[in-house]
Design a protein around this motif. Structure first.
Motif, short mmCIF file in Angstrom:
data_model
loop_
_atom_site.label_atom_id
_atom_site.label_comp_id
_atom_site.label_asym_id
_atom_site.label_seq_id
_atom_site.Cartn_x
_atom_site.Cartn_y
_atom_site.Cartn_z
N GLY A 70 0.57 -1.51 -0.06
CA GLY A 70 -0.07 0.44 0.20
C GLY A 70 0.76 0.99 0.37
O GLY A 70 0.35 2.65 -0.77
N PHE A 71 2.40 1.00 0.98
CA PHE A 71 2.86 2.17 0.55
C PHE A 71 3.72 2.78 -0.48
O PHE A 71 3.38 3.40 -0.89
N LEU A 72 4.17 1.55 -1.36
CA LEU A 72 4.18 1.82 -2.29
C LEU A 72 3.65 1.93 -3.28
O LEU A 72 3.59 3.22 -4.50
N ARG A 73 1.85 1.73 -3.38
CA ARG A 73 1.33 2.00 -4.39
C ARG A 73 0.89 3.49 -3.97
O ARG A 73 -0.06 4.51 -5.41
N THR A 74 0.42 4.31 -3.31
CA THR A 74 0.77 5.42 -2.80
C THR A 74 1.60 6.24 -3.10
O THR A 74 1.63 7.06 -3.85
N ALA A 75 2.58 6.02 -2.82
CA ALA A 75 4.08 6.72 -2.77
C ALA A 75 3.89 7.04 -4.87
O ALA A 75 4.36 7.62 -5.37
N ALA A 76 3.42 5.57 -5.40
CA ALA A 76 3.59 5.96 -7.07
C ALA A 76 2.43 6.04 -7.37
O ALA A 76 2.14 6.61 -8.91
N LEU A 87 8.89 2.51 -10.37
CA LEU A 87 9.09 2.92 -9.04
C LEU A 87 10.09 4.42 -9.19
O LEU A 87 10.56 4.75 -8.20
N ALA A 88 10.43 4.70 -10.40
CA ALA A 88 10.85 6.07 -10.34
C ALA A 88 9.50 6.81 -9.64
O ALA A 88 9.90 8.07 -9.06
N ARG A 89 8.58 6.68 -9.59
CA ARG A 89 7.39 7.64 -9.16
C ARG A 89 7.37 6.87 -7.34
O ARG A 89 6.95 8.28 -7.15
N ALA A 90 7.13 6.29 -7.82
CA ALA A 90 7.19 5.60 -5.70
C ALA A 90 8.73 6.68 -5.47
O ALA A 90 8.45 6.95 -4.44
N GLY A 91 9.40 6.34 -5.76
CA GLY A 91 10.86 7.56 -5.58
C GLY A 91 10.85 8.80 -5.38
O GLY A 91 11.77 9.54 -4.74
N ARG A 92 10.23 9.24 -5.77
CA ARG A 92 9.26 11.19 -5.70
C ARG A 92 9.43 11.11 -4.41
O ARG A 92 9.89 12.39 -4.67
N MET A 93 9.06 10.87 -3.81
CA MET A 93 8.78 10.99 -2.73
C MET A 93 10.39 11.18 -1.65
O MET A 93 10.50 11.99 -0.31
N ILE A 94 10.67 10.22 -2.07
CA ILE A 94 12.26 10.68 -1.73
C ILE A 94 12.99 11.73 -2.55
O ILE A 94 14.36 12.14 -0.98
N ASP A 137 5.50 17.47 -6.91
CA ASP A 137 4.01 16.21 -7.05
C ASP A 137 4.62 15.42 -6.37
O ASP A 137 3.40 14.45 -7.20
N ALA A 138 5.18 14.84 -5.21
CA ALA A 138 5.53 13.58 -4.49
C ALA A 138 4.48 13.89 -3.97
O ALA A 138 4.38 14.78 -2.98
N PRO A 139 3.26 12.12 -3.45
CA PRO A 139 2.50 12.38 -2.58
C PRO A 139 4.06 12.99 -0.71
O PRO A 139 4.69 12.20 -1.05
N ARG A 140 2.60 13.77 0.33
CA ARG A 140 3.94 13.87 1.48
C ARG A 140 3.64 13.03 2.19
O ARG A 140 2.78 12.72 2.78
N ILE A 141 4.25 12.28 2.93
CA ILE A 141 4.80 10.81 3.57
C ILE A 141 5.33 10.47 4.88
O ILE A 141 4.76 10.53 5.79
N LEU A 142 6.21 11.32 4.20
CA LEU A 142 7.48 11.54 5.52
C LEU A 142 8.11 12.62 6.01
O LEU A 142 7.77 13.52 4.87
N SER A 143 8.24 12.79 6.86
CA SER A 143 8.89 14.35 7.15
C SER A 143 10.43 14.86 6.43
O SER A 143 11.44 13.79 5.86
N ALA A 144 10.69 15.89 5.63
CA ALA A 144 11.85 15.96 5.42
C ALA A 144 12.78 15.83 6.07
O ALA A 144 13.86 15.26 5.54
#
Lengths: 303, 303, 303, 303
Positions: free
Chosen positions: C138-144, C203-210, C215-222
């Motif tokens: 689910g985390f990966l789906r959200t991130a991607a 995978l590149a889309r999932a990596g956007r948050m890192i 345009d990446a979903p905000r999941i983790l703090s900076a």
């Protein structure tokens, strides 16, 4: 003082002491045992058996079984076992996995756990766990000339449930291709082999063949017996082997259940049991008694 | 076949062989020696000395000196030495520095280089290098009852110029506070001690005290002699000690100059020399001859 | 040359080469894959996605999953995980068990296998394997922002049947009390997590948050994102991490399936796949492409 | 709050603290220094230099010299140095000799002592110690545009008298053939190089070239500068490198004298000094100040 009197005095002296050491804690079934017990049995070349203390009490022979498993394997397949396991002291703890990584899955010797697992795996070649266990129990019964030797299944089960480090070792060996059977099969057999129960008297009788006593059943060649003794001398007490040789001067093999088999070649087979352990995982009072006995009798192979 | 005939046949057999091994290359003065040489001398309990081959040829005893240096130290300061050095097999090469880091500067035993440097350092306590060397040469002369034992200064100089790994060990010990003298002083003494020259006959005579032969000078207590033998059995051949015990079954100590001292307690002191080495750095033909001799005579301490 | 033209030229150049490396052999299901494949996808800060080669081909992300499992755990329990696992480079192979013995069961970092097993074990706290796997998928789906991400059960099964070294690691951790669930439960979950399949684009889309792309979903703090990147830089390529930093200069994480996720903080998230591996177990062409791309674009964090 | 005000507040805050750590004890000349000192200097891209505390106090740069020695060698002989030394984190203490034995005399990276001794040995190729030292001091003077940079000979002498572990490392390298000059010559040069004294202002100025600041002298290529930074990021703080990257997120190099050079590529060169050390041997307040500064300014390379 007669030999019997000496053993009695030794037993009495030890029972006065308060520093028995602690029992092994990682096998729950063994952790419950009272450390303040002591027994000794000495089989002599003239066929007599001297005892003191709890010499008829059954205990879990644990790693002492490694000597007899190796004897079985040497008897059946001979020196080929040395392609899979070395015969040098490891300089590390009995359950160390470190050298195994550095030496690509070949255990240093058959008396550390990794090497003993390989030996048991070799015993399983072409037979079932039940057959392999029958072979080793049968070997002990023949050697001791006593059929009342059995496996304590509660101890085997207890170790199977908590022996994570042995599971790690077996799987690590497998990853290097140095197990031939599924890890759980070899380990299951190994845990049962370690759970064999014997008394000091039975163990001293079984050791007669390694001491080449005249009344012992002839099972192994003289050369193989010498080699078993050499391995016990160099590797029988893990990273406390040097200390044992230095202080005692006879080949021996300890078990985490507090047992100790000691061989005076041509002279005596000695079994001692006291479940409290020292820092190396060897019986504390057992080691003390061995030192006292050998000093008293002048049995050291080193003169 | 008489014993003398056996030794002669053994000598003849070895001289036919082509696989003498290679001489040690890291000490230039030793690298020049022809590996195809062999000598053996056996001192027996009845006072006779049997020899074959180049038994009167002088060679550099190298690490065999560690046994006699330890004997000196045990004689003088006793068991206190064990606070600075252990008595367990190292499971590693003779010049390994690895365990020294992990065990905070306490060498595993006095027969690996690090431990022998500590022993020499202990000999230097309160005396000059010259005095310490006089003590150990004197000890050997007394033990061999032969004053014609000397240090080959060219070999000592050669090792001092190229023994970088020993310099590393000494400085490493110093960094842990386990040297009491400047590293270069202890090392200088150590290199001279290793450069003592002896013949097989001299070495077999010096070994009589460790074999507790009746005609040997009494220098050490029976207990100390047993302990020296135990150390030789467990640690005398570095990471080939297990193999030597397995195949030969007697305490021994090898030197990189190709010498080998072997003790049959109460029975014989044996010195063998052949400068070609096996993979462990022990004499190749020396080890072979030891195995053959012990098999022939049934001298293994393991029965 | 436009960026797209560069990627096309890079793809064409690589397809001409003959030295693709070998696929991982220890997981049978992966050993069958043709090494001569290559895909790349680059997600840029402006929201565009550039691709070349087999960028839409699914592959087993394997160890890349460790980054996202750690992200889940950091998001849920935070810094507490560092009581169970370190954050230093190990200086050893990805499946080494050696340091684990010396450091008493605390893995050096969460990207070597032992550390990743601990992370997965932490994910299992209070939930079933199925729930834990749902969480990471689910985390990966959200991130991607893509629901078409699944576990390849045949790969999970294949690894479960042959992953003896991972079984060893898990049981070893357990023996030190650093697993909270039965080893087989944690491992089963771990093997499934590693068997997640993704395309380079996903995978590149999932990596956007890192990469902290706008345009990446905000999941983790900076701060957590910076720390993930630091861990990837120092430990992302096992004992080839120094070489990757030296040659490429961006945080990255490789998988034994040939995937590579690389982060240019604030600038781009890059996913590359080529199943042939180099000596460290990282994608050979993937590493080459990463080096070329970063050089071309001047994306190194080191100036 | 202005940048200057921030630095002043940081200095004031640190001076209130009582936990400065302990100074290095193994170099007597450094052991006498008061740990409760702190200075910081920040060279910015616009050419300004901001300071606080004891920024003009000279201190022994010690291991920070390794960065500049490597820069010299890279400038002169280029990538050839990597045949003699690796570029991976060691996962071990700065003075560890253990990996050196296992990896046959090739140090893991140029920032642990063994690797730095090899770098210095390379600098000595074809020149005298005096010339080699002139080169590195000259390099620092050029980089800092300040001729008032010197070697503190008392510190060099102090380290030469007590640096037994470095003597061990050098001789060990020599035994593997990975030194080209006599160990005492290379070490003498190394001890003098480590004894260079600088102020924070001088060090921050010297670091400008590694940060690629516009006003820095051009000495090395952009690629070499990136690689220096990568090495500082992965190996700059010994076995605390992962922790520094995790908490701070910039390349840096510490010295046992309490100095710390930190690079924000393209943005700033930072020098901090506080002689009390943490468990890894890095400046305790220096590391704290680095973390605070980078957080405040958002300079982490990881976003």
């Amino acid at each position: 003082m007669t030999f019997t009197a000496f053993l009695g005095a030794l037993d009495a002296e030890i029972r006065e002491r308060a520093d028995w050491g602690d029992v092994a804690s990682y096998i729950p079934e063994l952790a419950r045992i009272d450390p303040a017990q002591f027994g000794i049995a000495v089989a002599l070349a003239d066929g007599t058996m001297l005892t003191a203390g709890d010499a008829e009490q059954r205990f879990s022979i644990q790693s002492i079984s490694k000597v007899f498993a190796l004897a079985c394997v040497l008897g059946r397949i001979g020196e080929q076992i040395w392609t899979r396991v070395g015969r040098e002291p490891s300089g590390a703890r009995f359950d160390s996995i470190l050298l195994l990584e550095r030496e690509h899955g070949r255990p240093r010797n058959p008396f550390i756990n990794a090497g003993a697992i390989v030996t048991t795996d070799e015993m399983l070649a072409g037979r079932t766990p039940k057959d392999a266990l029958s072979e080793i129990v049968g070997f002990l019964r023949t050697a001791a000339e006593d059929d009342d030797i059995h496996i304590d299944k509660a101890v085997a089960k207890s170790e199977a449930e908590t022996g994570f480090r042995n599971v790690a070792l077996a799987n690590y060996l497998m990853s290097f291709g140095n197990l031939r059977n599924p890890p759980e099969m070899t380990l299951g057999t190994y845990f049962h082999q370690c759970a064999i129960e014997m008394t000091c008297v039975q163990l001293a009788r079984a050791g007669r063949m390694i001491a080449s006593l005249p009344d012992a059943p002839r099972i192994l060649s003289a050369q193989k017996i010498r080699r078993l003794n050499a391995l016990m001398m160099l590797c029988g007490h893990y990273d406390g082997s040097g200390d044992f040789a230095f202080r005692v001067g006879l080949p021996g093999k300890s078990g985490v259940g507090g047992g100790l088999l000691m061989i005076a070649p041509g002279v005596a087979s000695v079994a001692i049991w006291s479940p409290g352990l020292n820092v190396y995982g060897n019986s504390k009072m057992g080691t003390y008694a061995a030192e006292r006995l050998v000093q008293e009798m002048g049995w050291s192979v080193f003169g």
